[in-house]
Design a protein around this motif. Structure first.
Motif, PDB file in Angstrom:
ATOM      1  N   TRP A   1      -5.513  -1.930   1.815  1.00  0.00           N
ATOM      2  CA  TRP A   1      -6.218  -2.389   3.012  1.00  0.00           C
ATOM      3  C   TRP A   1      -7.702  -2.078   2.960  1.00  0.00           C
ATOM      4  N   LYS A   2      -8.061  -0.835   2.777  1.00  0.00           N
ATOM      5  CA  LYS A   2      -9.468  -0.418   2.861  1.00  0.00           C
ATOM      6  C   LYS A   2     -10.255  -0.692   1.585  1.00  0.00           C
ATOM      7  N   LYS A   3      -9.654  -0.408   0.430  1.00  0.00           N
ATOM      8  CA  LYS A   3     -10.365  -0.560  -0.851  1.00  0.00           C
ATOM      9  C   LYS A   3     -10.109  -1.915  -1.509  1.00  0.00           C
ATOM     10  N   GLU A   4      -9.266  -2.739  -0.874  1.00  0.00           N
ATOM     11  CA  GLU A   4      -8.914  -4.071  -1.390  1.00  0.00           C
ATOM     12  C   GLU A   4      -8.401  -4.009  -2.826  1.00  0.00           C
ATOM     13  N   LYS A   5      -7.522  -3.062  -3.087  1.00  0.00           N
ATOM     14  CA  LYS A   5      -6.908  -2.904  -4.409  1.00  0.00           C
ATOM     15  C   LYS A   5      -5.734  -3.872  -4.528  1.00  0.00           C
ATOM     16  N   ILE A   6      -6.060  -5.132  -4.707  1.00  0.00           N
ATOM     17  CA  ILE A   6      -5.058  -6.194  -4.761  1.00  0.00           C
ATOM     18  C   ILE A   6      -4.150  -6.039  -5.982  1.00  0.00           C
ATOM     19  N   THR A   7      -4.634  -5.392  -7.011  1.00  0.00           N
ATOM     20  CA  THR A   7      -3.870  -5.250  -8.250  1.00  0.00           C
ATOM     21  C   THR A   7      -2.735  -4.233  -8.128  1.00  0.00           C
ATOM     22  N   LEU A   8      -2.604  -3.559  -6.998  1.00  0.00           N
ATOM     23  CA  LEU A   8      -1.445  -2.695  -6.793  1.00  0.00           C
ATOM     24  C   LEU A   8      -0.175  -3.521  -6.644  1.00  0.00           C
TER      25      LEU A   8
ATOM     26  N   GLY B   1      -1.633  -4.559   3.000  1.00  0.00           N
ATOM     27  CA  GLY B   1      -1.779  -3.115   3.146  1.00  0.00           C
ATOM     28  C   GLY B   1      -1.063  -2.596   4.375  1.00  0.00           C
ATOM     29  N   TRP B   2      -1.198  -3.308   5.477  1.00  0.00           N
ATOM     30  CA  TRP B   2      -0.506  -2.906   6.696  1.00  0.00           C
ATOM     31  C   TRP B   2       0.999  -3.029   6.545  1.00  0.00           C
ATOM     32  N   GLY B   3       1.458  -4.013   5.778  1.00  0.00           N
ATOM     33  CA  GLY B   3       2.890  -4.129   5.511  1.00  0.00           C
ATOM     34  C   GLY B   3       3.423  -2.904   4.788  1.00  0.00           C
ATOM     35  N   VAL B   4       2.719  -2.463   3.772  1.00  0.00           N
ATOM     36  CA  VAL B   4       3.130  -1.275   3.026  1.00  0.00           C
ATOM     37  C   VAL B   4       3.008  -0.022   3.898  1.00  0.00           C
ATOM     38  N   ILE B   5       1.972   0.040   4.723  1.00  0.00           N
ATOM     39  CA  ILE B   5       1.799   1.190   5.626  1.00  0.00           C
ATOM     40  C   ILE B   5       2.962   1.263   6.615  1.00  0.00           C
TER      41      ILE B   5
END
Length: 104
Positions: free
Chosen positions: A26-33, A55-59
């Motif tokens: 979400w914050k760092k935009e690490k799309i490659t995760l 990111g919010w889905g994973v959170i």
């Protein structure tokens, strides 16, 4: 330490990992995760929105796990599964929504 507390601690650690990974997305935009097929058609202009929703889905999955760990630690109740199921369903819906909206 009882076996139940060990389970609660293990689930709690896993929850914190999910929350951390969600924050990175979400914050760092690490799309490659995510695996590449989840974002290969996301345009650069849509990356921010995709990362925020994913990111919010994973959170939310992590929050469901964390609440489950707390309930198990306090009450040793099977009802803690409800917290996990609720967090998982909300998180999964957000992940599917992000993929359907941005990865076309």
């Amino acid at each position: 330490m009882t076996e139940t507390m060990g389970v609660a601690i293990g689930i709690g650690v896993l929850a914190l990992v999910f929350i951390y990974l969600g924050c990175l997305m979400w914050k760092k935009e690490k799309i490659t995760l995510l695996h590449s097929y989840h974002y290969d058609k996301v345009s650069p202009s849509d990356k921010k929105g995709f990362c925020k929703i994913s990111g919010w889905g994973v959170i939310f999955i992590g929050i469901g796990l964390l609440v489950t760990a707390i309930i198990i630690g306090i009450t040793d109740s099977v009802l803690s599964f409800i917290a996990f199921a609720l967090g998982f369903v909300v998180g999964l819906v957000l992940l599917i929504y992000a993929g359907a909206k941005y990865n076309r």
